[in-house]
Design a protein around this motif. Structure first.
Motif, PDB file in Angstrom:
ATOM      1  N   TYR A  46      -1.305   5.930 -14.624  1.00  0.00           N
ATOM      2  CA  TYR A  46      -1.213   6.629 -13.344  1.00  0.00           C
ATOM      3  C   TYR A  46       0.237   7.008 -13.092  1.00  0.00           C
ATOM      4  N   CYS A  98       2.783   9.108 -10.234  1.00  0.00           N
ATOM      5  CA  CYS A  98       2.841   9.724  -8.909  1.00  0.00           C
ATOM      6  C   CYS A  98       3.158  11.208  -9.045  1.00  0.00           C
ATOM      7  N   CYS A 126      -2.228   6.867  -3.286  1.00  0.00           N
ATOM      8  CA  CYS A 126      -2.059   6.497  -4.692  1.00  0.00           C
ATOM      9  C   CYS A 126      -2.913   5.281  -5.050  1.00  0.00           C
ATOM     10  N   GLU A 141       2.179   0.522  -2.700  1.00  0.00           N
ATOM     11  CA  GLU A 141       0.965   0.718  -3.505  1.00  0.00           C
ATOM     12  C   GLU A 141       0.439  -0.621  -4.002  1.00  0.00           C
ATOM     13  N   HIS A 151       7.578   3.178  -1.827  1.00  0.00           N
ATOM     14  CA  HIS A 151       6.272   3.684  -2.266  1.00  0.00           C
ATOM     15  C   HIS A 151       5.527   2.774  -3.241  1.00  0.00           C
TER      16      HIS A 151
END
Ligand SMILES: [Zn+2]
Length: 464
Positions: free
Chosen positions: A27, A29, A211, A240, A236
């Motif tokens: 994953y 961003c 996210c 998450e 961030h």
């Protein structure tokens, strides 16, 4: 060869082991589509592209998910200023983002989910967090309670004493000292604000929750690698982890890989300094996009990279020389049999192959991988008769599966013998220091559509 990656969770290089043999869930961003991506954002996406290419080169099947943030504070602010709906507003920048990826030879992710299309999934996680005692509602908005999540700050190594528990922050992006409860759901304030219905007030999700929702939806509660830029570590990525692990009770991502900043003329890019460049700015100055890709490869992803127009021009020059090498290999006649069995030749090929693999497996050390290629180019140029150009070409094209510098597209150009002869004649005049005659022949070559470059090992003729 086992791949070692620097895990920001442990701050150590670790041998990468996937959850499922042969597969990687990744994953990364994605962009907030309220403007063109700047070259700093693109540096991060180039590092992520190299990561997935290295994993693929090693035989893994990679499932990469990258979110598209199509709702947040900045989008609402700028769409309003432009007098457009947010959907209309983000469309242009989303298209531009994919154009940039294509021009930089960045391979497409498996999925690019959009925030506005995953509101129910986000609401689902928020509900779980409330149930687990990690989130609370205030006047229709919902906040994450960092005091109740013991691991908060583990990634960014925040000092626990700095946590201002009980204070709340509403903005999507906030400063490093604002270690406060952050918004998961924001109640609608203005009538013209885009909003969705929820178990709380009508409103919209905070930025961080998207996210968690989209990574876990497509990759599972625990997945292999989470990538991004160092500027996202706090808040961030920290948020998450808190949201995801707080909701599932399971580890979120096994590896966090964080790419370093891009500096411009030694300083951080900022609007006030006017040093924020986009890929479009580079192209407007007649630099091919892949020159920027080459420049990015010259620095390790965990080292800051300083962008200057000079460094870009130097990267372009190096890339052009590699293209020239590929052209040369393509145009060369097949080597004779006896040389092909030359053990020193086999040794040189094996050596570069090993050096390249060792470099990319060592936390994506691309500068070292490039150095290995350059030393091979030098060895080849020194004794071309000892190499089979077709085997060398195959090897270089194989490396380009990781480099992504577009070697496949480089075609050989056969230089007519008459032209080659003119170039050699000109070289003879140059040796005699007869510059008038040499220039005359250079002009004749130009008129015939060829340029000539004076390299140490003789003239190099190229079509214009
Ligand atoms: Zn994210």
């Amino acid at each position: 060869m086992p791949i070692k990656l620097h895990n920001a969770l442990s701050r150590k290089k670790e041998v990468f082991k996937p959850l499922v043999a042969g597969r990687v869930g990744l994953y990364t961003c994605g962009p907030t589509v309220y403007n063109f991506a700047h070259i700093g954002n693109l540096r991060t996406h180039l590092f992520e592209d190299i990561l997935r290419r290295v994993l693929k080169y090693d035989g893994y099947r990679v499932r990469q998910v990258m979110n598209i943030t199509d709702i947040d504070d900045k989008i609402i602010r700028d769409a309003r200023a432009a007098g457009k709906s947010i959907f209309e507003f983000v469309k242009e920048y989303e298209t531009a983002f994919f154009e940039d990826l294509t021009r930089l030879n960045i391979q497409r992710a498996w999925k690019y989910p959009k925030a506005t299309e995953h509101i129910p999934e986000m609401i689902g996680i928020i509900k779980k967090l409330i149930k687990n005692g990690l989130a609370y509602e205030v006047e229709g908005s919902v906040y994450f309670s960092i005091r109740n999540f013991k691991k908060y700050g583990a990634l960014s190594r925040l000092n626990a004493r700095k946590l201002k528990t009980g204070d709340r922050v509403d903005r999507d992006e906030y400063a490093k000292d604002d270690v406060q409860d952050f918004a998961l759901w924001k109640a609608k304030h203005d009538a013209d604000e885009p909003s969705w219905s929820s178990p709380w007030d009508e409103g919209r999700p905070g930025w961080h929750i998207e996210c968690s929702a989209m990574s876990m939806k497509y990759l599972g509660k625990t997945f292999d690698i989470h990538g991004g830029g160092v500027d996202l570590i706090f808040p961030h990525h920290e948020n998450e982890i808190a949201q995801s692990e707080g909701a599932t009770g399971k580890k979120f991502a096994n590896f966090f890989l964080e790419g370093e900043h891009l500096l411009v003329d030694g300083r951080k890019m900022s609007k006030s300094l006017g040093n924020t460049h986009t890929l479009r700015d580079l192209v407007a100055q007649n630099h091919p996009p892949l020159a920027y890709r080459y420049l990015v490869l010259t620095a390790h992803y965990r080292s800051p990279l300083n962008f200057t127009w000079e460094s870009l021009a130097a990267a372009e020059h190096s890339l052009e020389r590699l293209y020239e090498f590929v052209r040369e290999l393509r145009a060369a006649p097949p080597q004779q049999k006896k040389s092909r069995n030359d053990t020193s030749f086999t040794g040189a090929l094996l050596r570069v192959k090993k050096q390249f693999a060792a470099a990319i497996s060592d936390d994506l050390d691309m500068p070292r991988a490039l150095a290995a290629i350059w030393s091979f180019v030098r060895a080849y140029r020194k004794n071309p008769e000892r190499f089979d150009p077709h085997v060398a070409l195959k090897l270089i094209l194989d490396f380009d599966r990781v480099l992504g510098l577009g070697f496949k597209r480089i075609q050989s150009t056969v230089i007519p013998t008459g032209i080659q002869k003119l170039a050699e004649e000109r070289e003879e005049y140059r040796r005699q220091k007869n510059w008038v005659k040499a220039d005359e022949l250079r002009d004749r070559l130009l008129a015939a559509g060829f340029t000539v470059e004076d390299a140490v090992d003789g003239p190099r003729v190229k079509p214009r």
